[in-house]
Design a protein around this motif. Structure first.
Motif, PDB file in Angstrom:
ATOM      1  N   VAL A   1       0.820  -1.126   0.141  1.00 30.72           N
ATOM      2  CA  VAL A   1      -0.094   0.090  -0.044  1.00 30.72           C
ATOM      3  C   VAL A   1       0.837   1.371  -0.080  1.00 30.72           C
ATOM      4  CG1 VAL A   1      -1.670   1.449   1.162  1.00 30.72           C
ATOM      5  CG2 VAL A   1      -1.974  -1.078   1.059  1.00 30.72           C
ATOM      6  N   LEU A   2       1.960   1.251   0.940  1.00 31.69           N
ATOM      7  CA  LEU A   2       2.793   2.412   0.959  1.00 31.69           C
ATOM      8  C   LEU A   2       3.518   2.654  -0.367  1.00 31.69           C
ATOM      9  CD1 LEU A   2       4.367   4.670   2.514  1.00 31.69           C
ATOM     10  CD2 LEU A   2       5.985   2.964   3.147  1.00 31.69           C
ATOM     11  N   ALA A   3       3.910   1.577  -1.030  1.00 31.06           N
ATOM     12  CA  ALA A   3       4.514   1.728  -2.413  1.00 31.06           C
ATOM     13  C   ALA A   3       3.529   2.598  -3.485  1.00 31.06           C
ATOM     14  CB  ALA A   3       5.032   0.482  -3.000  1.00 31.06           C
ATOM     15  N   GLN A   4       2.345   2.213  -3.310  1.00 31.98           N
ATOM     16  CA  GLN A   4       1.325   2.716  -4.148  1.00 31.98           C
ATOM     17  C   GLN A   4       0.868   4.241  -3.742  1.00 31.98           C
ATOM     18  OE1 GLN A   4      -1.007  -1.095  -4.422  1.00 31.98           O
ATOM     19  NE2 GLN A   4      -1.600  -0.062  -6.183  1.00 31.98           N
ATOM     20  N   VAL A   5       0.769   4.325  -2.511  1.00 36.75           N
ATOM     21  CA  VAL A   5       0.093   5.766  -1.954  1.00 36.75           C
ATOM     22  C   VAL A   5       1.224   6.906  -1.911  1.00 36.75           C
ATOM     23  CG1 VAL A   5       0.407   5.439   0.332  1.00 36.75           C
ATOM     24  CG2 VAL A   5      -1.484   6.366  -0.379  1.00 36.75           C
ATOM     25  N   ALA A   6       2.510   6.505  -1.813  1.00 35.36           N
ATOM     26  CA  ALA A   6       3.402   7.636  -1.802  1.00 35.36           C
ATOM     27  C   ALA A   6       3.889   8.130  -3.046  1.00 35.36           C
ATOM     28  CB  ALA A   6       4.932   7.067  -1.270  1.00 35.36           C
ATOM     29  N   ASP A   7       3.670   9.405  -3.123  1.00 32.75           N
ATOM     30  CA  ASP A   7       3.898  10.231  -4.390  1.00 32.75           C
ATOM     31  C   ASP A   7       5.113   9.598  -5.331  1.00 32.75           C
ATOM     32  OD1 ASP A   7       1.534  11.395  -3.959  1.00 32.75           O
ATOM     33  OD2 ASP A   7       2.390  13.337  -3.789  1.00 32.75           O
ATOM     34  N   ASP A   8       6.134   9.383  -4.531  1.00 31.25           N
ATOM     35  CA  ASP A   8       7.674   9.159  -5.093  1.00 31.25           C
ATOM     36  C   ASP A   8       7.917   7.581  -4.996  1.00 31.25           C
ATOM     37  OD1 ASP A   8       7.907  11.626  -6.153  1.00 31.25           O
ATOM     38  OD2 ASP A   8       8.617  12.340  -4.083  1.00 31.25           O
TER      39      ASP A   8
ATOM     40  N   ASP B   1      -8.582  14.785   3.568  1.00 31.69           N
ATOM     41  CA  ASP B   1      -9.414  14.259   2.805  1.00 31.69           C
ATOM     42  C   ASP B   1      -8.716  13.562   1.601  1.00 31.69           C
ATOM     43  OD1 ASP B   1     -11.758  14.393   4.430  1.00 31.69           O
ATOM     44  OD2 ASP B   1     -12.538  16.223   3.224  1.00 31.69           O
ATOM     45  N   ALA B   2      -7.860  14.211   0.976  1.00 27.45           N
ATOM     46  CA  ALA B   2      -7.182  13.841  -0.121  1.00 27.45           C
ATOM     47  C   ALA B   2      -6.171  12.753   0.492  1.00 27.45           C
ATOM     48  CB  ALA B   2      -6.226  15.074  -0.728  1.00 27.45           C
ATOM     49  N   ILE B   3      -5.522  12.659   1.322  1.00 24.04           N
ATOM     50  CA  ILE B   3      -4.697  11.656   1.831  1.00 24.04           C
ATOM     51  C   ILE B   3      -5.647  10.432   2.033  1.00 24.04           C
ATOM     52  CG2 ILE B   3      -3.303  10.797   3.711  1.00 24.04           C
ATOM     53  CD1 ILE B   3      -2.534  13.667   4.178  1.00 24.04           C
ATOM     54  N   GLY B   4      -6.700  10.570   2.721  1.00 23.21           N
ATOM     55  CA  GLY B   4      -7.464   9.316   3.129  1.00 23.21           C
ATOM     56  C   GLY B   4      -8.107   8.904   1.743  1.00 23.21           C
ATOM     57  N   GLU B   5      -8.442   9.553   0.913  1.00 19.77           N
ATOM     58  CA  GLU B   5      -9.078   9.011  -0.510  1.00 19.77           C
ATOM     59  C   GLU B   5      -7.913   8.213  -1.203  1.00 19.77           C
ATOM     60  OE1 GLU B   5     -11.558   7.829  -3.301  1.00 19.77           O
ATOM     61  OE2 GLU B   5     -12.109   8.708  -1.230  1.00 19.77           O
ATOM     62  N   LYS B   6      -6.822   8.832  -1.375  1.00 16.39           N
ATOM     63  CA  LYS B   6      -5.626   8.021  -1.936  1.00 16.39           C
ATOM     64  C   LYS B   6      -5.410   6.903  -1.270  1.00 16.39           C
ATOM     65  CE  LYS B   6      -1.249   8.632  -4.565  1.00 16.39           C
ATOM     66  NZ  LYS B   6      -0.422   9.506  -4.853  1.00 16.39           N
ATOM     67  N   MET B   7      -5.294   7.047   0.213  1.00 17.61           N
ATOM     68  CA  MET B   7      -5.001   5.622   0.872  1.00 17.61           C
ATOM     69  C   MET B   7      -6.051   4.711   0.651  1.00 17.61           C
ATOM     70  SD  MET B   7      -2.661   5.026   3.254  1.00 17.61           S
ATOM     71  CE  MET B   7      -2.217   6.610   3.977  1.00 17.61           C
ATOM     72  N   LEU B   8      -7.248   4.763   0.496  1.00 18.85           N
ATOM     73  CA  LEU B   8      -8.486   3.841   0.422  1.00 18.85           C
ATOM     74  C   LEU B   8      -8.284   3.293  -1.008  1.00 18.85           C
ATOM     75  CD1 LEU B   8     -11.451   5.570   2.208  1.00 18.85           C
ATOM     76  CD2 LEU B   8     -10.006   3.582   3.161  1.00 18.85           C
ATOM     77  N   GLN B   9      -7.843   4.013  -2.054  1.00 23.83           N
ATOM     78  CA  GLN B   9      -7.652   3.617  -3.389  1.00 23.83           C
ATOM     79  C   GLN B   9      -6.676   2.710  -3.507  1.00 23.83           C
ATOM     80  OE1 GLN B   9      -7.593   7.024  -5.734  1.00 23.83           O
ATOM     81  NE2 GLN B   9      -9.779   7.800  -5.740  1.00 23.83           N
TER      82      GLN B   9
END
Length: 426
Positions: A195-202, A247-255
């Motif tokens: 999840v971290l690999a996908q959620v982190a911008d870099d 909200d932006a952080i949470g939405e990307k986390m869930l996605q």
């Protein structure tokens, strides 16, 4: 928001004495009030996590922790199902933990004054488990220290007024002690780093070892992450301030978590896992009367470190034998309190207790009156059905004693028992 309760309902929410808990078979409920009315000063003492909306569909029940709301259980999802979600996939936990910032030229000096381990050994970009004691050696707090810079730290603590202790001992030092004004959430479970690999911008930070920290961006928002958690599963925590778009952080986390089956879980559901792992809960597994040695944390006391620290002289003279162990009971879930017996005589206290879906027995963290009672001792414990059953003291952690799971060295996914059992409870 759903109801809030503050009765004996989860780790850290117990009454201070077993007698009090035994005479209060009910819960105290705080009802929601309109945002335009009611005692605002009271409402401000129970702040919800900015991502609490992730939990609301599951009918959460909340407790109060560090003046914040934290979910204890969900009405629509069983605790056993959520436990296996943690052990087999990945979970999102919104905690009530609070972080204090300690910054300035004398920040390290202050922290070495109050903590039992040498803070100078904590490098920038690393974390450290740290405990603080009273002058008589009794424990007052434990938590994770994050070193963000040479002169800037965050301390993520359990429930309590520890910042006041820091202020009291900062006299004469050039240091600022202030709220970090951040919220803390955890991503825990075998798929956590995916999840971290996908959620982190870099992408995944490199390196990102156990107890490392890093500053990254998620959905363009600044976030501090650490390879830590309160489950002993593979995982990480993220810290974000009030000035970011939660909200932006949470939405990307869930996605990012959806393909891995990520599910929110209440912090109290991790109770069984942290008991299996031997992770102590402040105020429940130790209090002011318990030394680090009695609590099984003797390795966290560095009597050889340069300079003095509060409680050092008392700890140098203290009984260094351990009195806190695990307990397994096939007959049921141990009841909290002075409920341990041998030949009819009380011999100790059940501090934290749960049912282990993995071990298929009742489990507990206990503290013995006599240090001679060690793993392998068979005793009797009163369980939630009001009866006494045999139990056996055991080592902590109860399994994975090398810590391979949280370090990512063990990737085995545990199997769910074919015919899971739970004992009858009163």
């Amino acid at each position: 928001m759903d109801r809030v309760r503050s009765g004996p309902s989860g780790p850290g929410d117990e009454m201070t004495t077993s007698a009090a808990a035994a005479t209060l078979p009910f819960e105290f409920v705080v009802k929601p009030v309109p945002s335009c009315g009611g005692p605002r000063e009271f409402r401000q003492s129970m702040r919800p996590h900015p991502m609490v909306h992730h939990e609301l569909p599951y009918e959460p029940v909340f407790g109060i922790y560090n003046g914040r709301l934290r979910a204890l259980e969900y009405g629509k999802v069983s605790s056993d199902d959520l436990y296996w979600q943690l052990r087999r996939q990945v979970t999102l936990v919104h905690t009530g933990e609070m972080a204090t910032e300690i910054a300035g030229p004398h920040a390290e000096r202050l922290l070495n004054r109050v903590f039992t381990r040498d803070v100078s050994k904590v490098r920038v970009g690393r974390c450290s488990y740290q405990i603080a004691c009273l002058p008589d050696g009794g424990m007052i707090m434990d938590g994770v220290l994050l070193r963000l810079a040479a002169d800037r730290f965050w301390y993520a603590q359990g429930d309590g007024e520890f910042p006041l202790w820091l202020h009291a001992h900062a006299i004469g030092l050039d240091v600022a002690v202030r709220p970090a004004d951040v919220w803390i959430s955890q991503v825990q479970g075998p798929r956590a780093l995916d999840v971290l690999a996908q959620v982190a911008d870099d992408g995944l930070p490199e390196p990102f070892r156990y107890f490392d920290l890093a500053e990254i961006r998620i959905a363009g928002q600044p976030v501090v992450i650490s390879r830590t958690g309160y489950t002993n599963e593979l995982g990480w925590e993220f810290y974000f301030g009030a000035d970011v778009d939660a909200d932006a952080i949470g939405e990307k986390m869930l996605q990012a978590g959806r393909p891995h089956g990520m599910h929110p879980i209440p912090g109290a559901v991790t109770n069984a896992r942290r008991i299996e792992a031997g992770l102590l809960f402040s105020g429940t597994d130790f209090d002011f009367s318990v030394t680090p040695f009695a609590a099984g944390l003797g390795a966290m006391v560095d009597l050889q470190k340069t300079g003095d620290f509060i409680g050092k002289a008392a700890l140098a003279k203290a009984d260094q034998r351990r009195r806190s162990w695990g307990l397994q009971c096939a007959g049921g879930v141990p009841r909290q309190g002075e409920t341990l017996f041998l030949s009819g005589q009380g011999i100790g206290r059940v501090c934290s207790t749960a049912w282990s879906p993995f071990l298929q027995c009742g489990i507990a963290i206990v503290r013995m009156n006599d240090a001679a009672h060690r793993p392998g001792t068979v005793l009797q414990v009163e369980t939630s059905d009001g009866k006494r059953h045999d139990g056996t003291l055991c080592e902590l952690p109860m399994y994975d004693q090398a810590g391979d799971i949280q370090r990512g060295r063990c990737t085995d996914i545990p199997e769910i028992p074919d015919q899971p059992r739970r004992p009858n409870a009163r």
